[in-house]
Design a protein around this motif. Structure first.
Motif, PDB file in Angstrom:
ATOM      1  N   GLU A 138       0.843  -1.105   0.030  1.00  0.00           N
ATOM      2  CA  GLU A 138       0.016   0.144   0.082  1.00  0.00           C
ATOM      3  C   GLU A 138       0.936   1.436  -0.010  1.00  0.00           C
ATOM      4  OE1 GLU A 138      -2.774  -0.039   3.225  1.00  0.00           O
ATOM      5  OE2 GLU A 138      -3.899  -1.839   2.658  1.00  0.00           O
ATOM      6  N   ASP A 139       1.980   1.044   0.289  1.00  0.00           N
ATOM      7  CA  ASP A 139       3.068   2.200   0.651  1.00  0.00           C
ATOM      8  C   ASP A 139       4.343   1.810  -0.380  1.00  0.00           C
ATOM      9  OD1 ASP A 139       4.762   4.379   0.974  1.00  0.00           O
ATOM     10  OD2 ASP A 139       4.771   4.069   3.415  1.00  0.00           O
ATOM     11  N   VAL A 140       4.328   2.545  -1.428  1.00  0.00           N
ATOM     12  CA  VAL A 140       5.483   2.206  -2.422  1.00  0.00           C
ATOM     13  C   VAL A 140       6.213   3.489  -2.973  1.00  0.00           C
ATOM     14  CG1 VAL A 140       6.110   1.012  -4.472  1.00  0.00           C
ATOM     15  CG2 VAL A 140       4.315   0.058  -2.989  1.00  0.00           C
ATOM     16  N   VAL A 141       7.214   3.799  -2.942  1.00  0.00           N
ATOM     17  CA  VAL A 141       8.103   4.869  -3.729  1.00  0.00           C
ATOM     18  C   VAL A 141       9.420   4.285  -4.623  1.00  0.00           C
ATOM     19  CG1 VAL A 141       7.649   6.378  -1.765  1.00  0.00           C
ATOM     20  CG2 VAL A 141       9.751   5.017  -1.913  1.00  0.00           C
ATOM     21  N   MET A 142       9.184   4.915  -5.774  1.00  0.00           N
ATOM     22  CA  MET A 142      10.174   4.483  -6.703  1.00  0.00           C
ATOM     23  C   MET A 142      11.653   5.022  -6.267  1.00  0.00           C
ATOM     24  SD  MET A 142      10.564   5.575 -10.939  1.00  0.00           S
ATOM     25  CE  MET A 142       9.359   4.438 -11.434  1.00  0.00           C
ATOM     26  N   THR A 143      12.540   4.368  -6.463  1.00  0.00           N
ATOM     27  CA  THR A 143      13.851   4.855  -5.921  1.00  0.00           C
ATOM     28  C   THR A 143      15.047   4.938  -7.029  1.00  0.00           C
ATOM     29  OG1 THR A 143      14.385   2.286  -5.457  1.00  0.00           O
ATOM     30  CG2 THR A 143      13.746   3.831  -3.638  1.00  0.00           C
ATOM     31  N   GLY A 144      14.789   4.320  -8.346  1.00  0.00           N
ATOM     32  CA  GLY A 144      15.620   4.397  -9.369  1.00  0.00           C
ATOM     33  C   GLY A 144      14.939   3.816 -10.608  1.00  0.00           C
ATOM     34  N   ILE A 145      15.585   4.181 -11.730  1.00  0.00           N
ATOM     35  CA  ILE A 145      15.153   3.589 -13.047  1.00  0.00           C
ATOM     36  C   ILE A 145      16.402   3.478 -14.123  1.00  0.00           C
ATOM     37  CG2 ILE A 145      14.372   5.886 -13.838  1.00  0.00           C
ATOM     38  CD1 ILE A 145      12.130   4.627 -15.490  1.00  0.00           C
ATOM     39  N   ASP A 146      16.345   2.601 -14.967  1.00  0.00           N
ATOM     40  CA  ASP A 146      17.348   2.513 -15.932  1.00  0.00           C
ATOM     41  C   ASP A 146      16.763   1.656 -17.120  1.00  0.00           C
ATOM     42  OD1 ASP A 146      17.596  -0.617 -15.585  1.00  0.00           O
ATOM     43  OD2 ASP A 146      17.840  -0.283 -13.496  1.00  0.00           O
ATOM     44  N   ARG A 147      17.898   1.384 -17.967  1.00  0.00           N
ATOM     45  CA  ARG A 147      17.468   0.857 -19.063  1.00  0.00           C
ATOM     46  C   ARG A 147      16.637  -0.358 -19.166  1.00  0.00           C
ATOM     47  NH1 ARG A 147      23.341  -0.250 -21.399  1.00  0.00           N
ATOM     48  NH2 ARG A 147      23.758   1.819 -20.209  1.00  0.00           N
ATOM     49  N   TYR A 148      16.624  -1.190 -18.252  1.00  0.00           N
ATOM     50  CA  TYR A 148      16.026  -2.465 -18.052  1.00  0.00           C
ATOM     51  C   TYR A 148      14.942  -2.596 -17.147  1.00  0.00           C
ATOM     52  CZ  TYR A 148      20.832  -3.653 -19.585  1.00  0.00           C
ATOM     53  OH  TYR A 148      21.966  -3.664 -20.381  1.00  0.00           O
ATOM     54  N   GLY A 149      14.579  -1.421 -16.402  1.00  0.00           N
ATOM     55  CA  GLY A 149      13.559  -1.509 -15.452  1.00  0.00           C
ATOM     56  C   GLY A 149      13.677  -0.463 -14.394  1.00  0.00           C
ATOM     57  N   PHE A 150      12.987  -0.543 -13.294  1.00  0.00           N
ATOM     58  CA  PHE A 150      12.995   0.326 -12.250  1.00  0.00           C
ATOM     59  C   PHE A 150      13.040  -0.245 -10.714  1.00  0.00           C
ATOM     60  CE2 PHE A 150       8.514  -0.372 -13.637  1.00  0.00           C
ATOM     61  CZ  PHE A 150       7.852  -0.355 -12.424  1.00  0.00           C
ATOM     62  N   GLU A 151      13.345   0.266  -9.863  1.00  0.00           N
ATOM     63  CA  GLU A 151      13.413  -0.122  -8.331  1.00  0.00           C
ATOM     64  C   GLU A 151      12.594   0.530  -7.638  1.00  0.00           C
ATOM     65  OE1 GLU A 151      17.715  -0.249  -7.665  1.00  0.00           O
ATOM     66  OE2 GLU A 151      18.101  -1.866  -8.849  1.00  0.00           O
ATOM     67  N   MET A 152      11.985  -0.238  -6.607  1.00  0.00           N
ATOM     68  CA  MET A 152      10.965   0.531  -5.448  1.00  0.00           C
ATOM     69  C   MET A 152      11.428   0.305  -4.151  1.00  0.00           C
ATOM     70  SD  MET A 152       7.708  -0.178  -7.673  1.00  0.00           S
ATOM     71  CE  MET A 152       7.901  -2.080  -7.570  1.00  0.00           C
ATOM     72  N   SER A 153      10.927   1.106  -3.187  1.00  0.00           N
ATOM     73  CA  SER A 153      11.005   0.625  -1.949  1.00  0.00           C
ATOM     74  C   SER A 153       9.744   0.486  -1.408  1.00  0.00           C
ATOM     75  CB  SER A 153      11.661   1.951  -1.045  1.00  0.00           C
ATOM     76  OG  SER A 153      11.491   1.602   0.119  1.00  0.00           O
ATOM     77  N   VAL A 154       9.453  -0.750  -0.726  1.00  0.00           N
ATOM     78  CA  VAL A 154       8.066  -1.101  -0.417  1.00  0.00           C
ATOM     79  C   VAL A 154       7.868  -1.287   1.173  1.00  0.00           C
ATOM     80  CG1 VAL A 154       6.310  -2.857  -0.933  1.00  0.00           C
ATOM     81  CG2 VAL A 154       7.617  -2.451  -2.614  1.00  0.00           C
ATOM     82  N   ALA A 155       6.890  -0.854   1.666  1.00  0.00           N
ATOM     83  CA  ALA A 155       6.656  -0.629   3.119  1.00  0.00           C
ATOM     84  C   ALA A 155       5.894  -2.207   3.339  1.00  0.00           C
ATOM     85  CB  ALA A 155       5.718   0.388   3.427  1.00  0.00           C
ATOM     86  N   VAL A 156       6.670  -2.938   4.333  1.00  0.00           N
ATOM     87  CA  VAL A 156       6.325  -4.222   4.776  1.00  0.00           C
ATOM     88  C   VAL A 156       6.171  -4.421   5.869  1.00  0.00           C
ATOM     89  CG1 VAL A 156       6.702  -5.457   2.299  1.00  0.00           C
ATOM     90  CG2 VAL A 156       8.249  -5.414   4.324  1.00  0.00           C
ATOM     91  N   LYS A 157       5.775  -5.366   6.714  1.00  0.00           N
ATOM     92  CA  LYS A 157       5.870  -5.614   8.191  1.00  0.00           C
ATOM     93  C   LYS A 157       7.341  -5.818   8.365  1.00  0.00           C
ATOM     94  CE  LYS A 157       4.492  -8.740  11.742  1.00  0.00           C
ATOM     95  NZ  LYS A 157       3.603  -9.806  12.199  1.00  0.00           N
ATOM     96  N   GLY A 158       7.761  -4.804   9.393  1.00  0.00           N
ATOM     97  CA  GLY A 158       9.132  -4.937   9.830  1.00  0.00           C
ATOM     98  C   GLY A 158       9.956  -3.871   8.923  1.00  0.00           C
ATOM     99  N   GLY A 159       9.472  -3.245   8.206  1.00  0.00           N
ATOM    100  CA  GLY A 159      10.157  -1.952   7.509  1.00  0.00           C
ATOM    101  C   GLY A 159      10.049  -1.968   5.949  1.00  0.00           C
ATOM    102  N   ARG A 160      10.970  -1.155   5.358  1.00  0.00           N
ATOM    103  CA  ARG A 160      10.807  -1.153   3.906  1.00  0.00           C
ATOM    104  C   ARG A 160      11.783  -2.246   3.340  1.00  0.00           C
ATOM    105  NH1 ARG A 160       7.718   3.267   2.973  1.00  0.00           N
ATOM    106  NH2 ARG A 160       8.102   3.070   0.781  1.00  0.00           N
ATOM    107  N   ARG A 161      11.159  -2.715   2.028  1.00  0.00           N
ATOM    108  CA  ARG A 161      12.423  -3.583   1.315  1.00  0.00           C
ATOM    109  C   ARG A 161      12.392  -3.162   0.001  1.00  0.00           C
ATOM    110  NH1 ARG A 161      10.240  -9.416   2.408  1.00  0.00           N
ATOM    111  NH2 ARG A 161      11.953 -10.029   0.932  1.00  0.00           N
ATOM    112  N   PRO A 162      13.422  -3.467  -0.685  1.00  0.00           N
ATOM    113  CA  PRO A 162      13.555  -3.033  -2.159  1.00  0.00           C
ATOM    114  C   PRO A 162      12.763  -4.174  -2.897  1.00  0.00           C
ATOM    115  CG  PRO A 162      15.561  -4.335  -1.405  1.00  0.00           C
ATOM    116  CD  PRO A 162      14.667  -4.110  -0.200  1.00  0.00           C
ATOM    117  N   ALA A 163      12.383  -3.653  -4.008  1.00  0.00           N
ATOM    118  CA  ALA A 163      11.600  -4.466  -5.271  1.00  0.00           C
ATOM    119  C   ALA A 163      11.992  -3.928  -6.612  1.00  0.00           C
ATOM    120  CB  ALA A 163      10.216  -4.535  -5.050  1.00  0.00           C
ATOM    121  N   ARG A 164      12.101  -4.690  -7.696  1.00  0.00           N
ATOM    122  CA  ARG A 164      12.569  -4.469  -8.973  1.00  0.00           C
ATOM    123  C   ARG A 164      11.376  -5.137  -9.738  1.00  0.00           C
ATOM    124  NH1 ARG A 164      16.396  -2.293 -11.974  1.00  0.00           N
ATOM    125  NH2 ARG A 164      16.543  -2.955 -13.897  1.00  0.00           N
TER     126      ARG A 164
END
Length: 257
Positions: free
Chosen positions: A204-230
């Motif tokens: 429910e809480d997601v922010v984009m943290t980066g983008i490149d030629r192949y895709g993009f990266e996000m920081s996702v709020a989950v139980k216990g803190g934020r985790r990266p996703a691509r």
């Protein structure tokens, strides 16, 4: 050894699906260095201790080049011992250790190729004022080893041929604008990306943290803190307009899923 995560006693399953395309460490390192203009040049003094100097540099192909004065301590060191290193670092995140950095290690020797002059002045036009002073000359560092750290949990000794063959990401100079736009105006799309294209199906809480030629990266709020996703694009992109089209296409596909 290449790693994108620290050892952790709690082995959580990554949010990113396996085989999601991502830039190699060589590509990440090349992109980082291509964006920066200054670094720390370390040379060896007469006692064999490393001496760090703040310098300007440009890339000539894969090699950093410098315009240095014979009066500089680092130049005097290099005349006696060519062994050197250059550390280049980002200054972005509030936490300094979350920033990327690259250390190139190898011999740093004089070079007289006119193309080196052109490459350096193309990045540092203010050096036109003193480039022809008799006590100034160009040096080139030929990296024989390279250490890349992309913040917490992303690090490796990069294969030097991989470094020489890598290309800077074509979106690198547009990343901040794209990320700001997505976070400010399309937060709902980011949540949808995370829910449909990563394991964060209840995000429910997601922010984009980066983008490149192949895709993009996000920081996702989950139980216990934020985790990266691509999330990967369907095909490689090269311009902000292509990024926009790819992001819109992913929203449409997510809504159809």
């Amino acid at each position: 050894m290449t790693t994108d995560q620290h050892a952790n006693p709690v082995r959580e399953e990554p949010l990113t699906f396996p085989d999601t395309r991502t830039p190699s460490h060589a590509e990440r390192a090349r992109t980082l260095v291509s964006l920066e203009r200054t670094g720390t040049l370390s040379t060896l003094n007469d006692e064999g201790f490393p001496h760090g100097s703040y310098v300007t540099f440009a890339l000539y192909g894969p090699d950093p080049v410098f315009l240095v004065s014979t009066l500089a301590t680092h130049t005097q060191h290099l005349k006696k011992d060519a062994r050197a290193s250059l550390m280049v670092n980002e200054v972005r995140a509030e936490d300094p250790l979350a920033n990327g950095r690259v250390t190139l290690v190898g011999p740093c020797e004089p070079v007289s190729d006119p193309a080196v002059r052109e490459a350096f002045l193309g990045v540092h036009p203010q050096a036109n004022y003193y480039v022809d002073f008799k006590d100034f000359s160009f040096y080139r560092l030929r990296a024989e080893s390279l250490r890349y750290i992309g913040g917490y949990g992303r690090m490796s000794w990069v294969d030097i041929e991989g470094w020489r063959g890598a290309e800077a990401d074509p979106l690198a100079s547009h990343v901040d604008d794209i990320v700001t736009h997505m976070n400010d105006d399309h937060a709902d799309a980011l949540v949808l990306y995370a829910q449909k294209f990563t394991r964060a199906t209840t995000a429910e809480d997601v922010v984009m943290t980066g983008i490149d030629r192949y895709g993009f990266e996000m920081s996702v709020a989950v139980k216990g803190g934020r985790r990266p996703a691509r999330v990967a694009f369907d095909q490689e992109i090269a311009t902000p307009m292509e990024a926009r089209k790819a992001l819109v296409a992913l929203v449409k596909r997510a809504r159809e899923t």
